[in-house]
Design a protein around this motif. Structure first.
Motif, PDB file in Angstrom:
ATOM      1  N   TYR A  94      41.483  32.028  33.956  1.00  0.00           N
ATOM      2  CA  TYR A  94      41.026  33.319  33.429  1.00  0.00           C
ATOM      3  C   TYR A  94      41.918  34.504  33.769  1.00  0.00           C
ATOM      4  CZ  TYR A  94      36.952  30.546  32.376  1.00  0.00           C
ATOM      5  OH  TYR A  94      36.141  29.579  31.879  1.00  0.00           O
ATOM      6  N   GLN A  95      43.062  34.249  34.406  1.00  0.00           N
ATOM      7  CA  GLN A  95      43.920  35.371  34.799  1.00  0.00           C
ATOM      8  C   GLN A  95      44.489  36.104  33.571  1.00  0.00           C
ATOM      9  OE1 GLN A  95      46.992  33.757  37.288  1.00  0.00           O
ATOM     10  NE2 GLN A  95      48.069  32.730  35.636  1.00  0.00           N
ATOM     11  N   GLY A  96      44.729  35.368  32.488  1.00  0.00           N
ATOM     12  CA  GLY A  96      45.277  35.989  31.271  1.00  0.00           C
ATOM     13  C   GLY A  96      44.323  37.029  30.705  1.00  0.00           C
ATOM     14  N   LEU A  97      43.057  36.632  30.581  1.00  0.00           N
ATOM     15  CA  LEU A  97      42.046  37.555  30.039  1.00  0.00           C
ATOM     16  C   LEU A  97      41.904  38.787  30.938  1.00  0.00           C
ATOM     17  CD1 LEU A  97      39.667  38.085  28.009  1.00  0.00           C
ATOM     18  CD2 LEU A  97      38.208  36.981  29.698  1.00  0.00           C
ATOM     19  N   CYS A  98      41.808  38.541  32.243  1.00  0.00           N
ATOM     20  CA  CYS A  98      41.668  39.655  33.199  1.00  0.00           C
ATOM     21  C   CYS A  98      42.864  40.583  33.107  1.00  0.00           C
ATOM     22  CB  CYS A  98      41.598  39.116  34.621  1.00  0.00           C
ATOM     23  SG  CYS A  98      39.969  38.716  35.091  1.00  0.00           S
ATOM     24  N   TRP A  99      44.028  39.982  33.043  1.00  0.00           N
ATOM     25  CA  TRP A  99      45.258  40.784  32.980  1.00  0.00           C
ATOM     26  C   TRP A  99      45.254  41.653  31.728  1.00  0.00           C
ATOM     27  CZ3 TRP A  99      48.775  40.861  36.940  1.00  0.00           C
ATOM     28  CH2 TRP A  99      49.949  41.570  36.710  1.00  0.00           C
ATOM     29  N   HIS A 100      44.868  41.072  30.612  1.00  0.00           N
ATOM     30  CA  HIS A 100      44.839  41.830  29.350  1.00  0.00           C
ATOM     31  C   HIS A 100      43.886  43.014  29.453  1.00  0.00           C
ATOM     32  CE1 HIS A 100      46.384  38.299  26.682  1.00  0.00           C
ATOM     33  NE2 HIS A 100      47.312  38.838  27.433  1.00  0.00           N
ATOM     34  N   ILE A 101      42.688  42.749  29.957  1.00  0.00           N
ATOM     35  CA  ILE A 101      41.687  43.822  30.041  1.00  0.00           C
ATOM     36  C   ILE A 101      42.200  44.939  30.942  1.00  0.00           C
ATOM     37  CG2 ILE A 101      39.369  44.408  30.902  1.00  0.00           C
ATOM     38  CD1 ILE A 101      38.490  41.580  30.058  1.00  0.00           C
ATOM     39  N   ILE A 102      42.659  44.557  32.125  1.00  0.00           N
ATOM     40  CA  ILE A 102      43.047  45.577  33.113  1.00  0.00           C
ATOM     41  C   ILE A 102      44.331  46.282  32.696  1.00  0.00           C
ATOM     42  CG2 ILE A 102      43.689  45.943  35.526  1.00  0.00           C
ATOM     43  CD1 ILE A 102      41.698  43.658  36.193  1.00  0.00           C
ATOM     44  N   GLN A 103      45.280  45.516  32.217  1.00  0.00           N
ATOM     45  CA  GLN A 103      46.564  46.121  31.786  1.00  0.00           C
ATOM     46  C   GLN A 103      46.324  47.126  30.657  1.00  0.00           C
ATOM     47  OE1 GLN A 103      49.753  46.275  32.436  1.00  0.00           O
ATOM     48  NE2 GLN A 103      50.498  47.003  30.479  1.00  0.00           N
ATOM     49  N   ARG A 104      45.458  46.759  29.715  1.00  0.00           N
ATOM     50  CA  ARG A 104      45.180  47.652  28.591  1.00  0.00           C
ATOM     51  C   ARG A 104      44.415  48.891  29.049  1.00  0.00           C
ATOM     52  NH1 ARG A 104      48.947  47.509  25.128  1.00  0.00           N
ATOM     53  NH2 ARG A 104      48.710  46.144  23.360  1.00  0.00           N
ATOM     54  N   MET A 105      43.601  48.729  30.071  1.00  0.00           N
ATOM     55  CA  MET A 105      42.819  49.871  30.566  1.00  0.00           C
ATOM     56  C   MET A 105      43.681  50.806  31.406  1.00  0.00           C
ATOM     57  SD  MET A 105      39.448  49.743  29.757  1.00  0.00           S
ATOM     58  CE  MET A 105      38.270  50.131  31.035  1.00  0.00           C
ATOM     59  N   VAL A 106      44.433  50.243  32.367  1.00  0.00           N
ATOM     60  CA  VAL A 106      45.126  51.127  33.327  1.00  0.00           C
ATOM     61  C   VAL A 106      46.622  51.306  33.031  1.00  0.00           C
ATOM     62  CG1 VAL A 106      43.485  50.487  35.116  1.00  0.00           C
ATOM     63  CG2 VAL A 106      45.683  49.367  35.091  1.00  0.00           C
ATOM     64  N   ARG A 107      47.218  50.360  32.363  1.00  0.00           N
ATOM     65  CA  ARG A 107      48.629  50.398  31.925  1.00  0.00           C
ATOM     66  C   ARG A 107      49.658  50.287  33.052  1.00  0.00           C
ATOM     67  NH1 ARG A 107      50.065  54.535  27.276  1.00  0.00           N
ATOM     68  NH2 ARG A 107      49.183  56.063  28.673  1.00  0.00           N
ATOM     69  N   HIS A 108      49.326  50.690  34.250  1.00  0.00           N
ATOM     70  CA  HIS A 108      50.303  50.666  35.336  1.00  0.00           C
ATOM     71  C   HIS A 108      50.421  49.235  35.873  1.00  0.00           C
ATOM     72  CE1 HIS A 108      52.046  51.506  39.267  1.00  0.00           C
ATOM     73  NE2 HIS A 108      52.456  52.645  38.736  1.00  0.00           N
ATOM     74  N   PRO A 109      51.651  48.643  35.883  1.00  0.00           N
ATOM     75  CA  PRO A 109      51.779  47.221  36.263  1.00  0.00           C
ATOM     76  C   PRO A 109      51.322  46.912  37.687  1.00  0.00           C
ATOM     77  CG  PRO A 109      53.858  48.087  35.397  1.00  0.00           C
ATOM     78  CD  PRO A 109      52.933  49.228  35.496  1.00  0.00           C
TER      79      PRO A 109
END
Lengths: 217, 150
Positions: free
Chosen positions: A55-70
């Motif tokens: 599930y890391q891909g889904l989590c990464w997508h959600i969080i990356q899209r929300m916060v944008r900062h790597p």
């Protein structure tokens, strides 16, 4: 006015696995979910790592899209899975594990934005994409990009300038191929609100593709 | 058909059913990888470009060792927590043992000393106390030196 987001603190996220408006087929957990959760709770070697990998891909997508900062994305993703590990014994299999973990990721990212006082969504605007065009930024040479038929670059730049909520909804729907009910479970938003956001943002992006002609004229 | 919706979430948003259907058809076509054809509805064709851009993978992804690192971190935290529990249990049990020993000494200590004194030859008790005091001082001095060395 920003869309109303369903209340759900991180501390309460463990108890939010009962989405009333989601149809059964969307929420029915698979036997794989059952086995994986049981293995993690039994502290089976490698089970938690498997869950993270899954599930890391889904989590990464959600969080990356929300916060944008790597760097923030990595830390918040880590925080999400630590919370999942901490609360997994409270997961009642009333929704898919994917949706439940997505809820945790969304809550963690949302709280992060609230701490930084970053608005989640913009004011609804039925404009013709001009506002999106203005947001792309001074550094982006739109005219040259259009001349080179790099419409996709224009779109990507525009997607980056969207507010966190719209960016996340579009990614979950198009890239992760989640259904609207599944996105509703994750975000706590009403399905109608999600449809409205999707419709409005896609229309803005489409208008943006057509805007350069108007600008050039 | 154009429906103007009024809701707390969207005070005034226009939802065009025909355009929504075009968006959905474009998204579906991109998902299933149907090649674009000239005969496509122009609105759908335009939305296919949007859908294609939205389906592009994000620039960043979790590090390759993300899951393994996280699992190690959780394992370490669990072990630390279990170790802490053991340490606290040991401290509590030691304190209980010391307390019960103290109570026993208070209750029966006088009888023990009298019994030992009776069993020893005359004057031996003073020497025993002296030897014990020397040993105690020696141990305390060594302990103090060791602490200073650290």
């Amino acid at each position: 006015m920003a869309p109303a987001v369903a209340k759900g603190s991180i501390s309460g996220i463990c108890n939010r696995s009962r989405p009333g408006r989601i149809s059964k087929t969307m929420t029915e957990p698979s036997t794989d979910d059952h086995d994986l959760v049981a293995a993690v709770l039994a502290q089976a070697p490698g089970a938690f790592e498997r869950l993270v990998r899954e599930y890391q891909g889904l989590c990464w997508h959600i969080i990356q899209r929300m916060v944008r900062h790597p760097e923030d994305t990595r830390e918040l993703c880590q925080e999400t899975f630590l919370r999942v590990h901490q609360c997994l014994h409270q997961f009642r299999h009333q929704s898919a594990l994917k949706s439940w973990i997505g809820q945790v990721a969304y809550s963690v990212a949302k709280r992060h934005l609230e701490r930084l006082r970053i608005p989640l969504a913009d004011v609804p605007d039925d404009g013709d994409g001009a506002s999106l065009l203005e947001q792309i930024g001074d550094g982006f040479d739109l005219e040259s990009a259009c001349a080179d038929a790099q419409a996709e670059s224009v779109l990507h730049a525009a997607i980056e300038t969207l507010p966190p909520l719209q960016r996340t909804l579009l990614t979950l729907y198009h890239l992760d191929e989640l259904s609207i009910p599944e996105i509703a479970t994750i975000t706590g938003l009403a399905e109608g609100t999600i449809k409205s956001h999707l419709f409005r943002t896609r229309k803005q992006l489409r208008d943006l593709l057509e805007a350069p002609l108007g600008v050039a004229a | 058909m154009t429906i103007r919706k009024h809701s707390p979430d969207h005070p005034e948003s226009v939802f065009d059913e025909r355009e929504w259907q075009a968006q959905e058809r474009a998204a579906q076509a991109e998902r299933s990888g149907v090649p674009a054809a000239g005969s496509d509805d122009p609105l759908v064709a335009r939305y296919r470009g949007v859908s294609r851009a939205l389906r592009q993978p994000l620039a960043s992804a979790p590090p390759a060792d993300f899951a393994a690192n996280l699992a190690r971190q959780v394992m370490a935290a669990r072990e630390a927590s279990e170790g802490r529990l053991e340490r606290i249990s040991l401290q509590v049990l030691t304190a209980l043992l010391g307390l019960s020993g103290g109570v026993t000494c208070v209750l029966y200590g006088r009888e023990w000393i009298q019994a030992i004194t009776r069993a020893m030859p005359e004057g031996a008790m003073q020497w025993t106390v002296l030897v014990a005091a020397c040993a105690g001082m020696h141990w305390a001095l060594e302990h103090w030196r060791a602490r200073r060395a650290r």
